[in-house]
Design a protein around this motif. Structure first.
Motif, mmCIF file in Angstrom:
data_model
loop_
_atom_site.group_PDB
_atom_site.id
_atom_site.type_symbol
_atom_site.label_atom_id
_atom_site.label_comp_id
_atom_site.label_asym_id
_atom_site.label_seq_id
_atom_site.Cartn_x
_atom_site.Cartn_y
_atom_site.Cartn_z
ATOM 1 N N UNK A 108 -10.711 20.045 12.201
ATOM 2 C CA UNK A 108 -11.980 20.219 12.902
ATOM 3 C C UNK A 108 -13.145 19.789 12.000
ATOM 4 N N UNK A 109 -14.297 19.587 12.584
ATOM 5 C CA UNK A 109 -15.466 19.075 11.847
ATOM 6 C C UNK A 109 -16.328 20.198 11.273
ATOM 7 N N UNK A 110 -15.924 21.442 11.492
ATOM 8 C CA UNK A 110 -16.706 22.581 11.021
ATOM 9 C C UNK A 110 -16.342 22.863 9.554
ATOM 10 N N UNK A 111 -17.191 22.436 8.628
ATOM 11 C CA UNK A 111 -16.918 22.598 7.197
ATOM 12 C C UNK A 111 -16.819 24.074 6.814
ATOM 13 N N UNK A 112 -17.655 24.899 7.414
ATOM 14 C CA UNK A 112 -17.633 26.342 7.137
ATOM 15 C C UNK A 112 -16.287 26.936 7.519
#
Length: 386
Positions: A108-112
């Protein structure tokens, strides 16, 4: 009054009569209702290790909904994170690692979210004792989110476990830039710094000890070489599966210590002390002298061993000092040399045909003119040292 009402009442009465005469087949058993209750996904306290669609169709259906490929990678990753967290709470760290790994695979693109997945997996690896894997996950988590404090703390703790205290200090310093008052980092840094200083001090001591030991060894080897003493060493080359042996006047490379642990040493006056073996072939007995001073005479040791109490194996009481003869064997020429008991050890070691084998000079002791002595040397080359 509605004309249909009597008919509806009659149908209801028939329906209720049916329940009075027939038991509900789907009801819980009164003795096992708690176990059956836990089979319902909503009320499960712990998920089964393996979800079988045939045995637990409801749970399989829920899993399909949670991790449906039609959902976004972020939603799927979050679901796997939550599943991993549940396993983690149950201390089922292996299952937690599998769940977090599946979440990471969603890309996914959510770094957090990715940072949390890596950090959580690092925690699970840590509790399984996989400190290297845990550290790698902590590093990757910080690549996703450099200021992820939990990842920094986990990295510092991993470094402590693998005893890399210098790196632990670095991790702590980086974390304290993010959160200067973080108690765990402050405590870990203090401990890591103390252990790092102790490790450096021990390393310096070890290096100094090794340097001193090497200097002593070099001094010993020079002393042996200067005396012209030859050492019989085993060659690394092999022919016909037999180990060759060769004479050398060079350093003792691998024969300075015998099986007893005793070894030749040089004293403060520059004199050598050798471990020496006396063999008594007639009785298959031995005597071991752990430190034979090179300037000591053979007669001195023989007097000490045989002038008072004779050994118990000498039943005939014939091993009297004035009747004893000392020999050494030259294995290369298959010859024996008789040693003058008045000779010092050094004088014998410097003989052109003497070689020290396995770091321990050895000698044979016989009773002069005894039948055994005559028979032993009857077919052997015998030389006398003048």
């Amino acid at each position: 009054m509605d004309p249909k009402q009597p008919e509806e009442d009659e149908v209801m009465d028939q329906f209720m009569d049916k329940f009075r005469t027939q038991k509900y087949k789907g009801a819980f058993d009164e003795d096992s209702w708690e176990q059956e209750f836990e089979k319902i996904p909503m009320f499960m306290k712990k998920a089964p290790d393996e979800i079988n669609p045939e045995k637990t169709p409801e749970l399989a259906c829920l899993q399909s909904i949670l991790f449906d490929s039609d959902r976004s990678p972020e939603e799927q990753a979050k679901s796997y994170k939550e599943e991993g967290n549940e396993y983690f709470k149950e201390k089922n760290y292996k299952k937690a690692i599998i769940a977090y790994t599946e979440g990471i695979k969603r890309n996914c693109k959510d770094a957090e979210l990715n940072a949390v997945l890596y950090t959580n997996r690092a925690a699970a690896q840590f509790y399984l004792g996989n400190y290297r894997s845990s550290l790698n996950d902590a590093v990757t988590a910080r690549k996703q989110k450099p200021d992820h404090l939990k990842a920094v703390i986990r990295g510092a703790l991993c470094c402590m476990e693998i005893k890399n205290y210098a790196e632990a200090v670095k991790w702590c310093d980086e974390g304290l830039k993010i959160s200067p008052a973080e108690k765990k980092l402050l405590e870990t840094r203090t401990k890591a710094d103390k252990l790092h200083r102790a490790a450096e001090r021990d390393a310096r001591k070890l290096k100094q000890a090794e340097k001193k030991k090497q200097a002593e060894k070099d001094s010993l080897l020079r002393a042996i070489k200067d005396r012209g003493i030859k050492i019989l060493e085993q060659s690394n080359k092999k022919e016909d599966d037999d180990e060759e042996e060769e004479e050398t006047s060079g350093p003792l490379q691998n024969g300075s210590e015998n099986v007893t642990g005793a070894q030749v040493f040089i004293d403060e006056n520059g004199r050598l002390h050798w471990p020496v073996l006396f063999f008594y072939p007639e009785h298959s007995q031995t005597d071991f002298i752990s430190a034979f001073h090179e300037e000591s005479r053979f007669i001195d040791h023989l007097n000490e061993m045989f002038s008072q109490d004779l050994p118990p194996w000498d039943e005939e009481r014939k091993y009297l000092v004035h009747d004893l003869e000392v020999f050494f064997e030259d294995e290369t020429s298959q010859s024996f040399y008789q040693v003058n008991p008045e000779s010092t050890l050094l004088q014998v070691l410097q003989h052109s045909r003497f070689c020290v084998k396995a770091g321990t000079p050895s000698f044979l002791i016989f009773v002069k003119q005894s039948p055994f002595c005559k028979k032993y040397f009857s077919d052997k080359k015998l030389h006398r040292i003048h």
